[in-house]
Design a protein around this motif. Structure first.
Motif, PDB file in Angstrom:
ATOM      1  N   THR A 150       0.887  -1.136  -0.007  1.00  0.00           N
ATOM      2  CA  THR A 150      -0.111  -0.008   0.089  1.00  0.00           C
ATOM      3  C   THR A 150       0.923   1.211   0.092  1.00  0.00           C
ATOM      4  O   THR A 150       0.534   2.529  -0.615  1.00  0.00           O
ATOM      5  N   ILE A 151       1.906   1.298   0.790  1.00  0.00           N
ATOM      6  CA  ILE A 151       2.885   2.588   0.780  1.00  0.00           C
ATOM      7  C   ILE A 151       3.558   2.677  -0.432  1.00  0.00           C
ATOM      8  O   ILE A 151       3.491   3.566  -0.745  1.00  0.00           O
ATOM      9  N   ALA A 152       3.852   1.444  -1.082  1.00  0.00           N
ATOM     10  CA  ALA A 152       4.438   1.653  -2.341  1.00  0.00           C
ATOM     11  C   ALA A 152       3.418   2.172  -3.573  1.00  0.00           C
ATOM     12  O   ALA A 152       3.864   2.975  -4.202  1.00  0.00           O
ATOM     13  N   LYS A 153       2.401   1.810  -3.498  1.00  0.00           N
ATOM     14  CA  LYS A 153       1.378   2.036  -4.404  1.00  0.00           C
ATOM     15  C   LYS A 153       0.882   3.699  -4.376  1.00  0.00           C
ATOM     16  O   LYS A 153       0.892   4.307  -5.282  1.00  0.00           O
ATOM     17  N   MET A 154       0.814   4.164  -2.913  1.00  0.00           N
ATOM     18  CA  MET A 154       0.331   5.476  -2.791  1.00  0.00           C
ATOM     19  C   MET A 154       1.687   6.378  -3.221  1.00  0.00           C
ATOM     20  O   MET A 154       1.506   7.435  -3.703  1.00  0.00           O
ATOM     21  N   ALA A 155       2.858   5.694  -2.925  1.00  0.00           N
ATOM     22  CA  ALA A 155       4.100   6.877  -3.117  1.00  0.00           C
ATOM     23  C   ALA A 155       4.296   6.876  -4.774  1.00  0.00           C
ATOM     24  O   ALA A 155       4.405   8.073  -5.059  1.00  0.00           O
ATOM     25  N   HIS A 156       3.933   5.758  -5.173  1.00  0.00           N
ATOM     26  CA  HIS A 156       3.941   5.920  -6.848  1.00  0.00           C
ATOM     27  C   HIS A 156       2.900   6.813  -7.404  1.00  0.00           C
ATOM     28  O   HIS A 156       3.145   7.544  -8.230  1.00  0.00           O
ATOM     29  N   GLN A 157       1.754   6.829  -6.946  1.00  0.00           N
ATOM     30  CA  GLN A 157       0.606   7.696  -7.063  1.00  0.00           C
ATOM     31  C   GLN A 157       1.065   9.054  -7.124  1.00  0.00           C
ATOM     32  O   GLN A 157       0.709  10.271  -7.673  1.00  0.00           O
ATOM     33  N   LYS A 164       7.322  14.988  -4.280  1.00  0.00           N
ATOM     34  CA  LYS A 164       8.715  14.258  -3.845  1.00  0.00           C
ATOM     35  C   LYS A 164       8.149  13.651  -2.500  1.00  0.00           C
ATOM     36  O   LYS A 164       7.851  14.194  -1.769  1.00  0.00           O
ATOM     37  N   VAL A 165       8.658  12.163  -2.612  1.00  0.00           N
ATOM     38  CA  VAL A 165       8.219  11.583  -1.510  1.00  0.00           C
ATOM     39  C   VAL A 165       9.335  10.771  -0.964  1.00  0.00           C
ATOM     40  O   VAL A 165      10.255  10.341  -1.857  1.00  0.00           O
ATOM     41  N   LEU A 166       9.458  10.248   0.289  1.00  0.00           N
ATOM     42  CA  LEU A 166      10.658   9.426   0.968  1.00  0.00           C
ATOM     43  C   LEU A 166       9.702   8.447   1.768  1.00  0.00           C
ATOM     44  O   LEU A 166       8.464   8.776   2.254  1.00  0.00           O
ATOM     45  N   LEU A 167      10.428   7.532   1.760  1.00  0.00           N
ATOM     46  CA  LEU A 167       9.723   6.221   2.779  1.00  0.00           C
ATOM     47  C   LEU A 167      10.789   6.099   4.034  1.00  0.00           C
ATOM     48  O   LEU A 167      12.106   5.943   3.746  1.00  0.00           O
ATOM     49  N   VAL A 168      10.176   5.649   5.034  1.00  0.00           N
ATOM     50  CA  VAL A 168      10.670   5.342   6.271  1.00  0.00           C
ATOM     51  C   VAL A 168      10.777   3.791   6.759  1.00  0.00           C
ATOM     52  O   VAL A 168       9.196   3.373   6.765  1.00  0.00           O
ATOM     53  N   ALA A 169      11.750   3.046   6.927  1.00  0.00           N
ATOM     54  CA  ALA A 169      11.507   1.595   7.241  1.00  0.00           C
ATOM     55  C   ALA A 169      11.220   1.342   8.583  1.00  0.00           C
ATOM     56  O   ALA A 169      12.163   1.117   9.146  1.00  0.00           O
ATOM     57  N   GLY A 170      10.168   1.676   9.237  1.00  0.00           N
ATOM     58  CA  GLY A 170       9.988   1.722  10.830  1.00  0.00           C
ATOM     59  C   GLY A 170       9.462   0.594  11.381  1.00  0.00           C
ATOM     60  O   GLY A 170       9.679   0.461  12.435  1.00  0.00           O
ATOM     61  N   ASP A 171       9.411  -0.469  10.555  1.00  0.00           N
ATOM     62  CA  ASP A 171       9.296  -1.609  10.784  1.00  0.00           C
ATOM     63  C   ASP A 171      10.489  -2.592  11.161  1.00  0.00           C
ATOM     64  O   ASP A 171      11.122  -3.156  10.033  1.00  0.00           O
ATOM     65  N   THR A 172      11.317  -2.291  12.203  1.00  0.00           N
ATOM     66  CA  THR A 172      12.439  -2.790  12.234  1.00  0.00           C
ATOM     67  C   THR A 172      12.779  -4.400  13.066  1.00  0.00           C
ATOM     68  O   THR A 172      13.671  -4.698  13.290  1.00  0.00           O
ATOM     69  N   PHE A 173      11.376  -4.779  13.126  1.00  0.00           N
ATOM     70  CA  PHE A 173      11.307  -6.096  13.948  1.00  0.00           C
ATOM     71  C   PHE A 173      11.236  -7.247  13.056  1.00  0.00           C
ATOM     72  O   PHE A 173      11.594  -8.410  13.360  1.00  0.00           O
ATOM     73  N   ARG A 174      10.218  -7.374  11.888  1.00  0.00           N
ATOM     74  CA  ARG A 174       9.972  -8.410  11.181  1.00  0.00           C
ATOM     75  C   ARG A 174      11.111  -8.634  10.411  1.00  0.00           C
ATOM     76  O   ARG A 174      11.536  -7.749   9.697  1.00  0.00           O
ATOM     77  N   SER A 186      12.697   1.014  -4.614  1.00  0.00           N
ATOM     78  CA  SER A 186      13.674   1.081  -5.989  1.00  0.00           C
ATOM     79  C   SER A 186      12.504   1.091  -7.221  1.00  0.00           C
ATOM     80  O   SER A 186      12.872   1.628  -8.184  1.00  0.00           O
ATOM     81  N   ARG A 187      11.519   0.385  -7.000  1.00  0.00           N
ATOM     82  CA  ARG A 187      10.598   0.213  -8.136  1.00  0.00           C
ATOM     83  C   ARG A 187       9.917   1.681  -8.461  1.00  0.00           C
ATOM     84  O   ARG A 187       9.705   1.778  -9.545  1.00  0.00           O
ATOM     85  N   VAL A 188       9.599   2.002  -7.450  1.00  0.00           N
ATOM     86  CA  VAL A 188       8.592   3.161  -7.583  1.00  0.00           C
ATOM     87  C   VAL A 188       9.495   4.465  -7.746  1.00  0.00           C
ATOM     88  O   VAL A 188       9.188   5.690  -7.917  1.00  0.00           O
ATOM     89  N   GLY A 189      10.923   4.410  -7.428  1.00  0.00           N
ATOM     90  CA  GLY A 189      11.764   5.661  -7.675  1.00  0.00           C
ATOM     91  C   GLY A 189      11.676   6.667  -6.155  1.00  0.00           C
ATOM     92  O   GLY A 189      11.905   7.580  -6.317  1.00  0.00           O
ATOM     93  N   ALA A 190      11.768   5.857  -5.168  1.00  0.00           N
ATOM     94  CA  ALA A 190      11.579   6.681  -4.198  1.00  0.00           C
ATOM     95  C   ALA A 190      12.527   6.169  -2.921  1.00  0.00           C
ATOM     96  O   ALA A 190      12.679   5.003  -2.721  1.00  0.00           O
ATOM     97  N   GLU A 191      13.139   7.243  -2.547  1.00  0.00           N
ATOM     98  CA  GLU A 191      14.461   6.812  -1.628  1.00  0.00           C
ATOM     99  C   GLU A 191      13.895   6.465  -0.118  1.00  0.00           C
ATOM    100  O   GLU A 191      12.716   6.767   0.496  1.00  0.00           O
ATOM    101  N   VAL A 192      14.377   5.131   0.434  1.00  0.00           N
ATOM    102  CA  VAL A 192      13.930   4.685   1.672  1.00  0.00           C
ATOM    103  C   VAL A 192      15.136   4.807   2.785  1.00  0.00           C
ATOM    104  O   VAL A 192      16.338   4.503   2.872  1.00  0.00           O
ATOM    105  N   VAL A 193      14.595   5.432   3.758  1.00  0.00           N
ATOM    106  CA  VAL A 193      15.422   5.839   5.081  1.00  0.00           C
ATOM    107  C   VAL A 193      15.302   4.419   6.127  1.00  0.00           C
ATOM    108  O   VAL A 193      14.231   4.260   6.470  1.00  0.00           O
TER     109      VAL A 193
END
Length: 342
Positions: A150-157, A164-174, A186-193
């Protein structure tokens, strides 16, 4: 004019004057309507079939009819409160306005349900953007509901809209969650922190906000761990993340979106109730609607929770996550039954 009358006009062209050929409103985006019709095909077919069988099995309204009607609505995940409201409305019409025939009963039921969707879908269906700078959207939900996708699809749209969008990988547990988000980024062209697995989610959120501000990003999407409310440590982590966000941007997060899997029906509603108790959820993203006959869950969420559904998943492609639109949803879910009432 109620929502039922608006949808009715889409079929008739003019109010209370049916024509042989059903036409859609000229101003409607036909491509968008087609997505809703296709995405809700399973729900529409299942519900229409059950209702048509109900009307075929009875000649007049009696207590057995009401019991069967309530069973159908509950089985369709409309929810208890909505089911009782629909049943009570029909009882009232039967007593006061002498509704006796199955045709009249069908009209009352469909009209009541359609207008209920209009009532439970407030004007806050769209995303609230921060007009003065960075918009922060926090995503919550249990594992397996399609949160990362869902995050990826919304970022793409949003990128398609020029943001300009950035993503944060806040799920550090799974295990694998960080890499999964990086692949999508990488697929949607958005940087991931990100940080390493097992790292501090609040710390990576802080880094993400700083990078987004430095890069003058428009939107920051924050993924979180799939959390159940009996896992107190995970809920504490979510609270910690929100404190960091608010400390850096006082009116953030601007949206807290709860991602639910529509195929789980009432289980999704139970998840929403649990998250609402511990998190200020501002909107629902309902995924996998195209793969289920449980489209009625939208009404249950609205009636029992009062939380707006903001996006729905109507297919597998990047553009099949659609902003929720009440009229198009109702058209896609009830078109067959509305035709029968004309």
């Amino acid at each position: 004019m109620g929502l039922f009358d608006k949808i009715k006009k889409a079929f008739t062209g003019v109010e209370d004057k049916p024509v042989e050929k059903v036409e859609k409103t000229e101003e409607a985006n036909l491509g968008e309507i087609d997505k809703y019709e296709k995405g809700l095909e399973k729900s529409r077919s299942s519900f229409s079939r059950k209702m048509n069988e109900l009307f075929a099995n009875f000649r007049y309204i009696d207590e057995d009819f009401f019991e069967d009607l309530e069973d159908i609505l509950i089985e369709s995940d409309v929810g208890f409160e909505a089911t009782m409201e629909i049943s009570d409305k029909l009882r009232y019409e039967a007593q006061v306005n002498n509704v006796k025939s199955m045709k009249d009963a069908e009209r009352v039921i469909v009209e009541t349900m359609v207008d209920m969707y209009g009532e439970v879908s407030p004007d806050s269906e769209s995303i609230h953007f921060n007009k003065d700078g960075l918009t922060i959207i926090l995503f919550v939900g249990v594992n397996g509901v399609g949160k990362t996708t869902t995050i990826a699809k919304m970022a793409h749209q949003f990128k398609e809209e020029g943001k300009k969008v950035l993503l944060v990988a806040g799920d550090t547990f799974r295990a694998g969650a960080i890499e999964q988000l990086k692949v999508w980024g990488s697929r949607v062209g958005a940087e991931v922190v990100s940080t390493k697995q097992g790292g501090d989610p609040a710390a990576v959120v802080f880094d993400g906000i700083k990078q987004a501000q430095d890069q003058q990003a428009d939107v920051l999407f924050i993924d979180t761990a799939g959390r159940l409310q009996n896992k107190k440590n995970l809920m504490n982590e979510l609270d910690k993340m929100k404190r960091v966000i608010t400390r850096e941007i006082p009116d953030a997060p601007h949206e807290v979106l709860l991602v639910l899997d529509a195929t789980t029906g009432q289980n999704a509603l139970n998840q929403a109730k649990q998250f609402r108790e511990t998190t200020n959820v501002t909107g629902i993203v309902l995924t996998k609607l195209d793969g289920t006959a449980k489209g009625g869950i939208v009404l249950a969420i609205g009636k029992e929770l009062g939380i707006p559904v903001k996006f729905v998943g109507l297919g597998e492609t990047m553009n099949d996550l659609r902003p929720f639109n009440t009229e198009k949803f109702v058209y896609g879910l009830f078109s067959e039954l509305i035709r029968d009432t004309l």
